[in-house]
Design an enzyme around this catalytic site. Sequence first.
Site, PDB file in Angstrom:
ATOM      1  N   GLU A 282       0.836  -1.199   0.000  1.00 31.20           N
ATOM      2  CA  GLU A 282       0.000   0.000   0.000  1.00 31.20           C
ATOM      3  C   GLU A 282       0.872   1.251   0.000  1.00 31.20           C
ATOM      4  O   GLU A 282       2.037   1.216   0.402  1.00 31.20           O
ATOM      5  CB  GLU A 282      -0.919  -0.005   1.222  1.00 31.20           C
ATOM      6  CG  GLU A 282      -1.918  -1.150   1.257  1.00 31.20           C
ATOM      7  CD  GLU A 282      -2.973  -1.022   0.182  1.00 31.20           C
ATOM      8  OE1 GLU A 282      -3.333   0.115  -0.179  1.00 31.20           O
ATOM      9  OE2 GLU A 282      -3.441  -2.070  -0.308  1.00 31.20           O
TER      10      GLU A 282
ATOM     11  N   ARG B  30      -8.427  12.387  -7.357  1.00 32.78           N
ATOM     12  CA  ARG B  30      -8.852  11.733  -8.587  1.00 32.78           C
ATOM     13  C   ARG B  30     -10.357  11.875  -8.805  1.00 32.78           C
ATOM     14  O   ARG B  30     -10.834  11.894  -9.944  1.00 32.78           O
ATOM     15  CB  ARG B  30      -8.453  10.260  -8.590  1.00 32.78           C
ATOM     16  CG  ARG B  30      -9.218   9.394  -7.584  1.00 32.78           C
ATOM     17  CD  ARG B  30      -8.749   7.957  -7.627  1.00 32.78           C
ATOM     18  NE  ARG B  30      -9.549   7.090  -6.743  1.00 32.78           N
ATOM     19  CZ  ARG B  30      -9.316   5.795  -6.588  1.00 32.78           C
ATOM     20  NH1 ARG B  30      -8.311   5.223  -7.239  1.00 32.78           N
ATOM     21  NH2 ARG B  30     -10.068   5.075  -5.771  1.00 32.78           N
TER      22      ARG B  30
ATOM     23  N   VAL C 178     -18.570  -6.064 -10.584  1.00 30.11           N
ATOM     24  CA  VAL C 178     -17.848  -6.804 -11.622  1.00 30.11           C
ATOM     25  C   VAL C 178     -17.220  -8.051 -11.007  1.00 30.11           C
ATOM     26  O   VAL C 178     -16.531  -7.971  -9.981  1.00 30.11           O
ATOM     27  CB  VAL C 178     -16.754  -5.924 -12.261  1.00 30.11           C
ATOM     28  CG1 VAL C 178     -15.959  -6.714 -13.289  1.00 30.11           C
ATOM     29  CG2 VAL C 178     -17.374  -4.680 -12.887  1.00 30.11           C
TER      30      VAL C 178
ATOM     31  N   TYR D  33       4.821   4.615  -6.807  1.00 30.52           N
ATOM     32  CA  TYR D  33       3.531   3.959  -6.552  1.00 30.52           C
ATOM     33  C   TYR D  33       2.756   3.854  -7.860  1.00 30.52           C
ATOM     34  O   TYR D  33       1.930   4.699  -8.209  1.00 30.52           O
ATOM     35  CB  TYR D  33       2.732   4.742  -5.504  1.00 30.52           C
ATOM     36  CG  TYR D  33       1.481   4.018  -5.023  1.00 30.52           C
ATOM     37  CD1 TYR D  33       1.570   2.768  -4.413  1.00 30.52           C
ATOM     38  CD2 TYR D  33       0.218   4.595  -5.162  1.00 30.52           C
ATOM     39  CE1 TYR D  33       0.436   2.104  -3.965  1.00 30.52           C
ATOM     40  CE2 TYR D  33      -0.925   3.943  -4.719  1.00 30.52           C
ATOM     41  CZ  TYR D  33      -0.806   2.702  -4.123  1.00 30.52           C
ATOM     42  OH  TYR D  33      -1.937   2.040  -3.675  1.00 30.52           O
TER      43      TYR D  33
END
Length: 393
Positions: free
Chosen positions: A169, A236, A260, A286
């Site tokens: 992470e 984002r 999905v 990252y």
Amino acid sequence: MMLPSKHILIACILLLCFGAMIYVYYKQPMNILPYPDAKWTTHDVCTEACLDILTKENQAQILNCSTVEKSVQPTAPAPAPQQKKHVPMSDRAPDILILVWLWPFGERFSMDSCEALYNIKNCHITEDRGQYDKADAVLFHVRDIFNDMENLRKLPRPPEQRWVWMNSESPGWTPKLAGGEDLFNLTSNYKRDADIWVPYGRVMKATEEERTSFKIPQKDKLVCWIVSHWEDKLWRVGYFNEFSQHIKVEGYGQHFGRKVSGDDYFKIISSCKFYLSFENSIYKDYITEKVYNPLTLGTVPVVIGPPRSNYEEYLPAHSFIHINDFSTPKELADYLIHLDKNQALYEEHFHWRKYFVAKLGLAEEHACRTCEYLRSNGMNYRVFKDVNAWYSD
């Protein structure tokens, strides 16, 4: 009184014979030098028959000489030392045992694939804590141990055992470990300055088959995004809200109410010309599966993440589209629409596939690469003084 001449002659002959017998009987044997490269004991001698053999070209006949006065055979010459055949370290190194303390996020991975996947031999992975004292290294997944640090600090550790801080992470989504100072020996992470570098994926030289077999998949969607983690505070999200006003985006995942499955996930990505590879946080190196998945599936990723220069350290420059190359979300949308109308320009984003192929990383690579590291650096002492400070930089 004189003896007759006949008797004198017979007496002389007898005397000569007797003298000859005495000469032969008392004649001393001839000593010779030892046979070359043979070790003879003191006083070993060879008759003239043996000496004759020594002068011959085939010196080996000396071993068959039956007239050696003593029956002691010469010691065979020592064999010439043979040059040792080089054996690669991976073939002659001892086995290495890696203990996985907790499966990352509870997801098990293969424990016997290091050689098949990475050509790393003699690496054994186990989840059996009964082998703790025998383990060369123990892998601790950060997100799974941060609530158990007090017990870990009390756990006795063999002096040569390595404790590996393992994490994939970003720093923004990684808890700091209370009491983590001086506790770990090694780090395994996507960051390039980790002891054991394990990125989310790699771009590698393609085989001849991979070069020739690649074809751009059929596309029936322009832009897609599969996302479940949605927070309005994320950068984002703000960018997407404006971008989606200028171009149609097929949204999937929990946020869009279109869940999905695993198989559908890959089918959807390959059916889109562009995929929004928007990271949830921006840090150096990252670059996650959000990028490597579309690269492997024949789709062009549009990225939000570290600067383009950082991406280009790991990916071909024209294999992706970076939002920083455009002054506004609308400008990016207009460019994608332009590529949609010009197939030749669109296909330029796949020229890299003539030479390279993208491979998605696997969870077991952390354990396998730990084996590889220990084999190369196993004798080096190492303690990570403050892993929290290093990772938050």
